[in-house]
Scaffold this motif. Structure first.
Motif, PDB file in Angstrom:
ATOM      1  N   ILE A  32      21.214 -42.590  78.552  1.00 12.18           N
ATOM      2  CA  ILE A  32      21.043 -42.469  77.103  1.00 12.18           C
ATOM      3  C   ILE A  32      19.952 -41.456  76.796  1.00 12.18           C
ATOM      4  N   VAL A  33      18.851 -41.506  77.520  1.00 16.65           N
ATOM      5  CA  VAL A  33      17.746 -40.565  77.311  1.00 16.65           C
ATOM      6  C   VAL A  33      18.227 -39.142  77.553  1.00 16.65           C
ATOM      7  N   PHE A  34      18.965 -38.930  78.641  1.00 15.34           N
ATOM      8  CA  PHE A  34      19.458 -37.589  78.934  1.00 15.34           C
ATOM      9  C   PHE A  34      20.454 -37.108  77.869  1.00 15.34           C
ATOM     10  N   ALA A  35      21.301 -37.990  77.393  1.00 16.97           N
ATOM     11  CA  ALA A  35      22.277 -37.611  76.367  1.00 16.97           C
ATOM     12  C   ALA A  35      21.567 -37.208  75.081  1.00 16.97           C
ATOM     13  N   VAL A  36      20.553 -37.939  74.683  1.00 21.91           N
ATOM     14  CA  VAL A  36      19.819 -37.630  73.454  1.00 21.91           C
ATOM     15  C   VAL A  36      19.054 -36.326  73.599  1.00 21.91           C
ATOM     16  N   SER A  37      18.426 -36.093  74.746  1.00 22.12           N
ATOM     17  CA  SER A  37      17.636 -34.879  74.915  1.00 22.12           C
ATOM     18  C   SER A  37      18.510 -33.631  75.014  1.00 22.12           C
ATOM     19  N   ALA A  38      19.795 -33.790  75.306  1.00 26.59           N
ATOM     20  CA  ALA A  38      20.688 -32.638  75.408  1.00 26.59           C
ATOM     21  C   ALA A  38      21.130 -32.136  74.037  1.00 26.59           C
ATOM     22  N   VAL A  39      20.962 -32.949  73.005  1.00 28.92           N
ATOM     23  CA  VAL A  39      21.364 -32.559  71.653  1.00 28.92           C
ATOM     24  C   VAL A  39      20.335 -31.583  71.095  1.00 28.92           C
ATOM     25  N   GLN A  40      20.808 -30.478  70.532  1.00 32.13           N
ATOM     26  CA  GLN A  40      19.901 -29.493  69.948  1.00 32.13           C
ATOM     27  C   GLN A  40      20.256 -29.286  68.489  1.00 32.13           C
ATOM     28  N   ALA A  41      19.282 -28.795  67.738  1.00 30.78           N
ATOM     29  CA  ALA A  41      19.568 -28.422  66.355  1.00 30.78           C
ATOM     30  C   ALA A  41      20.516 -27.226  66.378  1.00 30.78           C
ATOM     31  N   ALA A  42      21.246 -27.032  65.316  1.00 29.48           N
ATOM     32  CA  ALA A  42      22.208 -25.935  65.239  1.00 29.48           C
ATOM     33  C   ALA A  42      21.528 -24.669  64.720  1.00 29.48           C
ATOM     34  N   ASP A  43      22.072 -23.506  65.117  1.00 31.16           N
ATOM     35  CA  ASP A  43      21.561 -22.245  64.587  1.00 31.16           C
ATOM     36  C   ASP A  43      22.068 -22.061  63.159  1.00 31.16           C
ATOM     37  N   ILE A  44      21.672 -20.972  62.525  1.00 30.81           N
ATOM     38  CA  ILE A  44      22.018 -20.732  61.119  1.00 30.81           C
ATOM     39  C   ILE A  44      23.531 -20.707  60.906  1.00 30.81           C
ATOM     40  N   VAL A  45      24.280 -20.043  61.776  1.00 28.12           N
ATOM     41  CA  VAL A  45      25.735 -19.945  61.607  1.00 28.12           C
ATOM     42  C   VAL A  45      26.384 -21.327  61.725  1.00 28.12           C
ATOM     43  N   ASP A  46      26.016 -22.074  62.755  1.00 25.81           N
ATOM     44  CA  ASP A  46      26.609 -23.402  62.954  1.00 25.81           C
ATOM     45  C   ASP A  46      26.190 -24.373  61.845  1.00 25.81           C
ATOM     46  N   THR A  47      24.957 -24.244  61.366  1.00 21.57           N
ATOM     47  CA  THR A  47      24.491 -25.084  60.259  1.00 21.57           C
ATOM     48  C   THR A  47      25.313 -24.790  59.004  1.00 21.57           C
ATOM     49  N   ALA A  48      25.549 -23.511  58.737  1.00 21.49           N
ATOM     50  CA  ALA A  48      26.357 -23.125  57.572  1.00 21.49           C
ATOM     51  C   ALA A  48      27.794 -23.624  57.717  1.00 21.49           C
ATOM     52  N   LYS A  49      28.353 -23.496  58.922  1.00 15.55           N
ATOM     53  CA  LYS A  49      29.725 -23.971  59.160  1.00 15.55           C
ATOM     54  C   LYS A  49      29.830 -25.478  58.904  1.00 15.55           C
ATOM     55  N   SER A  50      28.888 -26.235  59.429  1.00 21.21           N
ATOM     56  CA  SER A  50      28.971 -27.698  59.320  1.00 21.21           C
ATOM     57  C   SER A  50      28.726 -28.188  57.897  1.00 21.21           C
ATOM     58  N   ALA A  51      28.060 -27.395  57.072  1.00 21.45           N
ATOM     59  CA  ALA A  51      27.817 -27.804  55.682  1.00 21.45           C
ATOM     60  C   ALA A  51      29.120 -27.871  54.893  1.00 21.45           C
ATOM     61  N   GLY A  52      30.090 -27.008  55.234  1.00 20.91           N
ATOM     62  CA  GLY A  52      31.391 -27.053  54.581  1.00 20.91           C
ATOM     63  C   GLY A  52      31.494 -26.316  53.260  1.00 20.91           C
ATOM     64  N   SER A  53      30.373 -25.832  52.716  1.00 22.19           N
ATOM     65  CA  SER A  53      30.425 -25.137  51.422  1.00 22.19           C
ATOM     66  C   SER A  53      30.117 -23.652  51.555  1.00 22.19           C
ATOM     67  N   PHE A  54      30.113 -23.154  52.814  1.00 24.91           N
ATOM     68  CA  PHE A  54      29.815 -21.746  53.065  1.00 24.91           C
ATOM     69  C   PHE A  54      30.933 -21.061  53.852  1.00 24.91           C
ATOM     70  N   ASN A  55      32.179 -21.470  53.640  1.00 25.14           N
ATOM     71  CA  ASN A  55      33.294 -20.913  54.402  1.00 25.14           C
ATOM     72  C   ASN A  55      33.440 -19.410  54.189  1.00 25.14           C
ATOM     73  N   THR A  56      33.308 -18.951  52.946  1.00 26.89           N
ATOM     74  CA  THR A  56      33.438 -17.519  52.663  1.00 26.89           C
ATOM     75  C   THR A  56      32.288 -16.750  53.300  1.00 26.89           C
ATOM     76  N   LEU A  57      31.077 -17.311  53.226  1.00 26.21           N
ATOM     77  CA  LEU A  57      29.917 -16.668  53.851  1.00 26.21           C
ATOM     78  C   LEU A  57      30.125 -16.547  55.359  1.00 26.21           C
ATOM     79  N   VAL A  58      30.576 -17.598  55.999  1.00 30.70           N
ATOM     80  CA  VAL A  58      30.810 -17.563  57.446  1.00 30.70           C
ATOM     81  C   VAL A  58      31.887 -16.531  57.780  1.00 30.70           C
ATOM     82  N   THR A  59      32.961 -16.480  56.994  1.00 30.38           N
ATOM     83  CA  THR A  59      34.022 -15.478  57.195  1.00 30.38           C
ATOM     84  C   THR A  59      33.442 -14.069  57.060  1.00 30.38           C
ATOM     85  N   ALA A  60      32.594 -13.869  56.058  1.00 31.76           N
ATOM     86  CA  ALA A  60      31.984 -12.553  55.830  1.00 31.76           C
ATOM     87  C   ALA A  60      31.050 -12.176  56.981  1.00 31.76           C
ATOM     88  N   VAL A  61      30.263 -13.118  57.458  1.00 33.02           N
ATOM     89  CA  VAL A  61      29.358 -12.875  58.589  1.00 33.02           C
ATOM     90  C   VAL A  61      30.172 -12.481  59.821  1.00 33.02           C
TER      91      VAL A  61
END
Length: 151
Positions: free
Chosen positions: A10-39
């Motif tokens: 469990i400790v190893f699984a939790v420590s393997a999780v990282q925050a997302a970069d700007i592109v992945d954060t925008a993708k996961s938000a769901g309201s920046f599809n056009t921005l991601v397409t443009a990028v």
């Protein structure tokens, strides 16, 4: 000892999780599809996935919808113009909302936009900041309601 060993995966699984970069954060938000397409169309994905840090004033899909379809389609096909517009939305460094000050702010594109407060709202050129401080591991995103255009 058995409890310790059982908890180890469990400790190893939790420590393997990282925050997302700007592109992945925008993708996961769901309201920046056009921005991601443009990028993607501008070839800026690797840059915005890079170490940064960057501050992105990110227009929502609704902000892009304010641009007439023919103009938006033409922009998406013109890589140089698209890159100019997109990099105008990016400021070098990680600037949290509490650190934003009124005045001229130099963008990655090379020119500057104006930040001001009006009626308790923060404005970037003619766009209103609607949400702030969306953290990414290589910077921060502030949401704006209008696509801003370099002069």
């Amino acid at each position: 000892m058995k409890k310790f060993l059982a908890a180890l995966p469990i400790v190893f699984a939790v420590s393997a999780v990282q925050a997302a970069d700007i592109v992945d954060t925008a993708k996961s938000a769901g309201s920046f599809n056009t921005l991601v397409t443009a990028v993607q169309a501008a070839g800026l994905v690797d840059t915005l996935k890079g170490p940064g840090p960057y501050t992105v004033f990110a227009p929502t899909d609704a902000a892009f919808a304010k641009i007439p379809k023919a103009k938006l389609d033409a922009l998406l096909k013109d890589k140089a113009a698209l890159t100019k517009v997109l990099t105008y939305h990016v400021v070098p460094g990680k600037v949290m909302a509490a650190d934003v000050k009124p005045g001229m702010v130099k963008t990655v594109e090379g020119s500057s936009f104006t930040v001001k407060t009006s009626g308790g709202k923060v404005m970037v050129d003619k766009a209103t900041v609607t949400k702030t401080d969306i953290a990414a591991d290589n910077g921060v995103i502030h949401v704006i309601d209008t696509v801003i255009m370099p002069k």
